[in-house]
Design a protein around this motif. Structure first.
Motif, short mmCIF file in Angstrom:
data_model
loop_
_atom_site.label_atom_id
_atom_site.label_comp_id
_atom_site.label_asym_id
_atom_site.label_seq_id
_atom_site.Cartn_x
_atom_site.Cartn_y
_atom_site.Cartn_z
N LEU A 65 7.76 0.14 7.99
CA LEU A 65 8.44 0.90 6.95
C LEU A 65 7.47 1.60 6.01
O LEU A 65 7.85 2.49 5.26
CB LEU A 65 9.36 -0.02 6.12
N PHE A 66 6.21 1.20 6.03
CA PHE A 66 5.21 1.75 5.13
C PHE A 66 4.39 2.86 5.77
O PHE A 66 3.34 3.24 5.30
CB PHE A 66 4.28 0.64 4.62
N LYS A 67 4.87 3.39 6.87
CA LYS A 67 4.16 4.43 7.64
C LYS A 67 3.84 5.62 6.75
O LYS A 67 4.68 6.14 6.05
CB LYS A 67 5.03 4.87 8.82
N ASN A 68 2.58 6.04 6.78
CA ASN A 68 2.15 7.22 6.02
C ASN A 68 2.39 8.48 6.80
O ASN A 68 2.34 8.57 7.95
CB ASN A 68 0.66 7.11 5.71
N ARG B 28 3.20 -1.82 -2.59
CA ARG B 28 4.54 -2.22 -2.18
C ARG B 28 4.50 -3.15 -0.97
O ARG B 28 5.29 -4.10 -0.88
CB ARG B 28 5.41 -0.98 -1.91
N LEU B 29 3.60 -2.90 -0.04
CA LEU B 29 3.44 -3.78 1.13
C LEU B 29 3.08 -5.19 0.69
O LEU B 29 3.63 -6.18 1.19
CB LEU B 29 2.38 -3.21 2.06
N VAL B 30 2.15 -5.31 -0.25
CA VAL B 30 1.74 -6.63 -0.75
C VAL B 30 2.91 -7.32 -1.45
O VAL B 30 3.15 -8.52 -1.22
CB VAL B 30 0.52 -6.51 -1.68
N GLU B 31 3.63 -6.59 -2.27
CA GLU B 31 4.78 -7.19 -2.96
C GLU B 31 5.81 -7.69 -1.95
O GLU B 31 6.35 -8.79 -2.10
CB GLU B 31 5.41 -6.18 -3.93
N MET C 26 -7.97 -3.53 0.10
CA MET C 26 -7.11 -3.10 -1.00
C MET C 26 -5.92 -4.06 -1.14
O MET C 26 -5.57 -4.47 -2.25
CB MET C 26 -6.62 -1.68 -0.76
N ALA C 27 -5.32 -4.44 -0.01
CA ALA C 27 -4.18 -5.36 -0.05
C ALA C 27 -4.59 -6.70 -0.65
O ALA C 27 -3.88 -7.25 -1.50
CB ALA C 27 -3.60 -5.55 1.35
N ALA C 28 -5.72 -7.22 -0.23
CA ALA C 28 -6.19 -8.50 -0.78
C ALA C 28 -6.43 -8.38 -2.29
O ALA C 28 -6.09 -9.29 -3.05
CB ALA C 28 -7.46 -8.95 -0.06
N ALA C 29 -7.01 -7.27 -2.72
CA ALA C 29 -7.27 -7.07 -4.15
C ALA C 29 -5.97 -6.98 -4.95
O ALA C 29 -5.86 -7.55 -6.04
CB ALA C 29 -8.13 -5.83 -4.35
N TYR C 30 -4.98 -6.27 -4.42
CA TYR C 30 -3.67 -6.25 -5.09
C TYR C 30 -3.07 -7.66 -5.12
O TYR C 30 -2.57 -8.11 -6.15
CB TYR C 30 -2.70 -5.32 -4.37
N HIS C 31 -3.13 -8.34 -4.00
CA HIS C 31 -2.55 -9.68 -3.89
C HIS C 31 -3.16 -10.63 -4.92
O HIS C 31 -2.48 -11.46 -5.51
CB HIS C 31 -2.76 -10.23 -2.48
#
Length: 170
Positions: A167-170, A144-147, A16-21
Motif C-alpha cells: 500500500l506504500f508503493k511510491n 506511515r509504514l512504521v506507524e 529511516m524506518a528504524a530511526a522513526y521507530h
C-alpha cells in the motif's frame, strides 16, 4: 516482540524506518531536512559485506528491539528467517513475536539511482544528493509504514508476521 525492517540494501529506507521507530526522527509526516537525513544511523553507511546481516538499531519505547537487514534481490531471505523462527518456536519453545516489515515499496526511483551511484559505484558526489532527494520524497510514506507496523505488532496474534507493505508503493 522483535521488529525487523528489510529491503534490498538495508541502508536507506530501512535505516529511516528504524530511526522513526526509535523516535530518532520527528514523529510526523513532515519532510525531513538534509541534515536530519544524513544524521540517521547507518544511512548510506553499510557495504556489500553487511548484506544478509541483522543490524541492531536499538530498543523502542516499549522495550522491543529493532533491527534491519539488506536482502539484495533474494526474496527467500525473509521466508527462510520466518521458517527458522517457527522451527525455534517448535523445538526450543522460543516464544517471541517477530514482525518483518518490507520498506521496498516506499523507495522512489531517485533513491534507487542514488544508492547505485553511492554504494554501487562509490560516486558519493552524485549519489548522496539523489539519496537525500529520494529520502525527502518518501519520508512521509516511511513514517506511515512504521506507524502501521507498530500497530500491527501490538494487535496481531500470529507469532511471525511478514508485512509486504504494498500500500506504500511510491
Amino acid at each position: 516482540m522483535i521488529y525487523i525492517y528489510n529491503d534490498y540494501g538495508g541502508t536507506h529506507t530501512t535505516s529511516m524506518a528504524a530511526a522513526y521507530h526509535l523516535n530518532l526522527l520527528p514523529q510526523s509526516e513532515r519532510k525531513l531536512s538534509t541534515e536530519e537525513i544524513l544524521n540517521i544511523p547507518y544511512f548510506n553507511k553499510l557495504t556489500h559485506a553487511d548484506f544478509g546481516k541483522l543490524i541492531f538499531h536499538g530498543i523502542d519505547e516499549d522495550g522491543h528491539p529493532v533491527y534491519t537487514i539488506g536482502r539484495k534481490r533474494n526474496k527467500l531471505v525473509v521466508p527462510a528467517l520466518k521458517e527458522m523462527v517457527l522451527m525455534l518456536e517448535g523445538r526450543h519453545h522460543f516464544n517471541e513475536k517477530i514482525i518483518f516489515s518490507n520498506t521496498s515499496p516506499t523507495v522512489p526511483l531517485v533513491m534507487s539511482c542514488g544508492g547505485f551511484f553511492s554504494r554501487g559505484l562509490k560516486i558519493d558526489s552524485l549519489g548522496v544528493p539523489l539519496l537525500v532527494a529520494g529520502a525527502k520524497q518518501c519520508c512521509d510514506n516511511i513514517y506511515r509504514l512504521v506507524e502501521k507496523t507498530k500497530e500491527i505488532g501490538k494487535t496481531a496474534t500470529d507469532q511471525v508476521i511478514v508485512l509486504e507493505n504494498k500500500l506504500f508503493k511510491n
